[in-house]
Scaffold this active site. Structure first.
Site, mmCIF file in Angstrom:
data_model
loop_
_atom_site.group_PDB
_atom_site.id
_atom_site.type_symbol
_atom_site.label_atom_id
_atom_site.label_comp_id
_atom_site.label_asym_id
_atom_site.label_seq_id
_atom_site.Cartn_x
_atom_site.Cartn_y
_atom_site.Cartn_z
ATOM 1 N N HIS A 39 35.663 -13.920 -74.780
ATOM 2 C CA HIS A 39 34.883 -15.092 -75.181
ATOM 3 C C HIS A 39 35.760 -16.243 -75.676
ATOM 4 O O HIS A 39 35.336 -17.041 -76.503
ATOM 5 C CB HIS A 39 33.811 -14.722 -76.217
ATOM 6 C CG HIS A 39 32.712 -13.892 -75.629
ATOM 7 N ND1 HIS A 39 31.510 -14.414 -75.241
ATOM 8 C CD2 HIS A 39 32.672 -12.574 -75.312
ATOM 9 C CE1 HIS A 39 30.752 -13.440 -74.736
ATOM 10 N NE2 HIS A 39 31.444 -12.314 -74.760
ATOM 11 N N THR A 40 36.971 -16.297 -75.152
ATOM 12 C CA THR A 40 37.827 -17.446 -75.495
ATOM 13 C C THR A 40 37.627 -18.582 -74.501
ATOM 14 O O THR A 40 37.898 -19.732 -74.831
ATOM 15 C CB THR A 40 39.322 -17.050 -75.485
ATOM 16 O OG1 THR A 40 39.600 -16.349 -74.284
ATOM 17 C CG2 THR A 40 39.682 -16.203 -76.687
ATOM 18 N N ASP A 41 37.159 -18.273 -73.276
ATOM 19 C CA ASP A 41 37.192 -19.330 -72.238
ATOM 20 C C ASP A 41 36.317 -20.535 -72.575
ATOM 21 O O ASP A 41 36.780 -21.671 -72.531
ATOM 22 C CB ASP A 41 36.932 -18.778 -70.818
ATOM 23 C CG ASP A 41 35.582 -18.125 -70.596
ATOM 24 O OD1 ASP A 41 34.809 -17.971 -71.572
ATOM 25 O OD2 ASP A 41 35.280 -17.770 -69.438
ATOM 26 N N SER A 72 20.567 -9.018 -48.053
ATOM 27 C CA SER A 72 21.623 -8.323 -48.799
ATOM 28 C C SER A 72 21.492 -6.817 -48.607
ATOM 29 O O SER A 72 20.389 -6.272 -48.744
ATOM 30 C CB SER A 72 21.498 -8.649 -50.287
ATOM 31 O OG SER A 72 22.295 -7.763 -51.036
ATOM 32 N N GLY A 132 29.807 -5.746 -65.670
ATOM 33 C CA GLY A 132 30.824 -6.559 -66.337
ATOM 34 C C GLY A 132 32.022 -6.850 -65.457
ATOM 35 O O GLY A 132 33.101 -7.166 -65.953
ATOM 36 N N LEU A 133 31.846 -6.725 -64.126
ATOM 37 C CA LEU A 133 32.973 -6.942 -63.216
ATOM 38 C C LEU A 133 32.779 -8.213 -62.390
ATOM 39 O O LEU A 133 33.389 -8.392 -61.345
ATOM 40 C CB LEU A 133 33.151 -5.715 -62.304
ATOM 41 C CG LEU A 133 33.426 -4.416 -63.060
ATOM 42 C CD1 LEU A 133 33.469 -3.230 -62.105
ATOM 43 C CD2 LEU A 133 34.736 -4.496 -63.842
ATOM 44 N N ASP A 183 35.513 -16.084 -64.773
ATOM 45 C CA ASP A 183 35.161 -15.235 -63.627
ATOM 46 C C ASP A 183 35.478 -15.899 -62.292
ATOM 47 O O ASP A 183 36.158 -15.323 -61.436
ATOM 48 C CB ASP A 183 33.670 -14.867 -63.674
ATOM 49 C CG ASP A 183 33.307 -14.106 -64.934
ATOM 50 O OD1 ASP A 183 34.224 -13.786 -65.710
ATOM 51 O OD2 ASP A 183 32.119 -13.840 -65.142
ATOM 52 N N TYR A 232 24.543 -13.660 -74.871
ATOM 53 C CA TYR A 232 25.664 -14.545 -74.512
ATOM 54 C C TYR A 232 25.393 -15.978 -74.981
ATOM 55 O O TYR A 232 26.245 -16.623 -75.585
ATOM 56 C CB TYR A 232 25.862 -14.508 -72.994
ATOM 57 C CG TYR A 232 27.147 -15.160 -72.512
ATOM 58 C CD1 TYR A 232 28.289 -14.396 -72.273
ATOM 59 C CD2 TYR A 232 27.217 -16.529 -72.287
ATOM 60 C CE1 TYR A 232 29.467 -14.993 -71.828
ATOM 61 C CE2 TYR A 232 28.388 -17.127 -71.847
ATOM 62 C CZ TYR A 232 29.504 -16.355 -71.610
ATOM 63 O OH TYR A 232 30.669 -16.952 -71.179
HETATM 64 C C1 GLA Z 1 31.525 -13.382 -69.007
HETATM 65 C C2 GLA Z 1 31.588 -14.864 -68.675
HETATM 66 C C3 GLA Z 1 33.013 -15.398 -68.856
HETATM 67 C C4 GLA Z 1 33.560 -15.043 -70.234
HETATM 68 C C5 GLA Z 1 33.345 -13.560 -70.543
HETATM 69 C C6 GLA Z 1 33.696 -13.200 -71.965
HETATM 70 O O1 GLA Z 1 32.273 -12.654 -68.091
HETATM 71 O O2 GLA Z 1 31.167 -15.094 -67.357
HETATM 72 O O3 GLA Z 1 33.033 -16.790 -68.651
HETATM 73 O O4 GLA Z 1 32.987 -15.859 -71.228
HETATM 74 O O5 GLA Z 1 31.996 -13.168 -70.330
HETATM 75 O O6 GLA Z 1 35.037 -13.440 -72.233
#
Ligand code: GLA
Length: 397
Positions: A39-41, A72, A132-133, A183, A232
């Site tokens: 969560h730094t971005d 799909s 989370g990928l 991402d 989020y």
């Molecule tokens: C998700 C978001 C990213 C980032 C991460 C946490 O993957 O899409 O932009 O904020 O969470 O670091």
């Protein structure tokens, strides 16, 4: 598991089978792991990620009539979904269609050529959702890659950065998820055997080599996360509140991640408890990313791994985005031979755990982590070792 080449050929077969003709372009985009920088971005910080060896392939063909038709392989029960730019808001369309629609809408806003563009599109995914990928970013990047091949000649192709921007804007604006740049950047700029280091304050990324003998192993908790409905947005807001609260005391500070820890110590008391905790996580996570990169460059892999584990602890205690399942995976992984460090990867609230390992980590160590998890949660996690892979590839056929 399919290789990118297998996915790319499978998606062409799907196209032929469902649309009865040949595709004109195709693309493959990998998933990603967030190695460190939680969560730094969106707080203007630095984040490190790597593209992985699973992803999403897309095949496409222009239609002259403005119709948009999507199929799909993981949503085969939806059949072929048909809509158009003019009618999508009224049409009853499944959520996954938001991603290709978002890209098409963003391309339109930017004045990309060949209007009015209709499209047939097939999607073949080897990247499970909610883990989370970055399956959303992989889908967006594969669609934008295939679309740009259709709309621009080879010598006029938009830059990689422009494609990443289209995908990121589509997610923020069309899908409505206020994610940062991580991402789409890693999915777009991934390098084989490399890490992507993104400075989100200036939107610049570089690739650095992964030291020899290091691998990542991924464990999927059985808790699926969907960021659109997760806390989020709350975290995003709490971080903004913290920044606004501190601005009065630290003139000129534009990004929470760039605050000096001493300034946070001096002024954190003006913040309410939650924004103060989130700020503490972000400010120190930024320092950990720096320490991770420094120790990695000195080949001090033990210290680099320790930064990852400390990152997880901070996410758990201060950012409140872990789960008992992820905590268990991290703790059991860290007790195994060959594990340098482990942490939750990505948004959190479920999804995947990533561990950085040496060659001493063997199959039996992964199975032991799964045994312990299964004993507690009565489900066996899925796990695999991933190589650091290349970013999105696309071609006109
Ligand atoms: C998700 C978001 C990213 C980032 C991460 C946490 O993957 O899409 O932009 O904020 O969470 O670091």
């Amino acid at each position: 598991m399919m290789t990118p080449a297998q996915s790319l050929s499978h998606v062409l077969e799907l196209f032929q089978e469902h649309f009865g003709t040949a595709a004109q372009s195709r693309a493959f985009a990998p998933g990603r792991v967030e190695v460190i920088g939680n969560h730094t971005d969106y707080n203007g910080g630095t984040v490190v990620g790597t593209a992985i060896d699973r992803g999403i392939a897309v095949a496409a063909r222009v239609r002259p009539d403005g119709k948009l038709r999507f199929y799909s392989d993981t949503k085969s029960s939806d059949g072929i979904v048909e809509t158009s730019r003019a009618t999508f808001a009224q049409d009853d369309i499944p959520t996954w269609c938001q991603y290709p629609l978002g890209i098409i809408d963003e391309a339109h806003l930017r004045g990309w050529p060949s209007e009015p563009v209709g499209l047939d599109l097939t999607i073949a995914s080897d990247l499970p959702e909610g883990t989370g990928l970055a399956s959303s970013a992989a889908l967006e990047m594969a669609v934008v890659g295939a679309l740009s091949q259709l709309l621009f000649t080879a010598d006029m192709q938009p830059s990689r950065g422009a494609l990443v921007e289209v995908a990121h804007r589509a997610e923020n604006r069309f899908v409505g998820m206020p994610c940062g740049l991580l991402d789409q950047t890693v999915v777009g700029f991934g390098k084989k055997n490399g890490l992507v280091v993104l400075d989100a304050a200036i939107n610049k990324s570089v690739s650095i080599p992964l030291p020899a003998g290091i691998r990542f192993v991924l464990f999927r908790s059985h808790i699926s996360h969907a960021l659109v409905d997760s806390p989020y947005e709350d975290r995003h807001r709490e971080c903004r509140t913290a920044l606004m609260g501190l601005e009065r005391f630290v003139p000129g500070i534009r990004h929470l991640a760039r605050l000096h820890p001493a300034d946070l110590d001096a002024y954190a008391s003006v913040l309410e408890t939650r924004p103060a905790m989130r700020a503490r996580h972000v400010v120190h996570e930024q320092r950990r990313v720096g320490a991770f990169l420094a120790t990695l460059s000195q080949n001090d892999l033990v210290a680099a791994g320790a930064c990852m584990t400390a990152s997880h602890e901070s996410s758990r205690a201060l950012f409140d985005n872990s789960t008992p399942e992820l905590d268990t995976l991290v703790a059991t992984a860290n007790a195994q031979r060959g594990v340098l460090g482990a942490r939750l990867s990505g948004g959190g609230w479920g999804g995947s755990m990533v561990a950085m390992v040496t060659d001493e980590f063997e199959e039996k160590h992964g199975e032991s982590i799964c045994d312990q998890y299964e004993e507690l949660f009565e489900v066996r996690p899925h796990w695999w070792q991933s190589s650091a892979a290349a970013g999105m590839v696309s071609e006109r056929l």
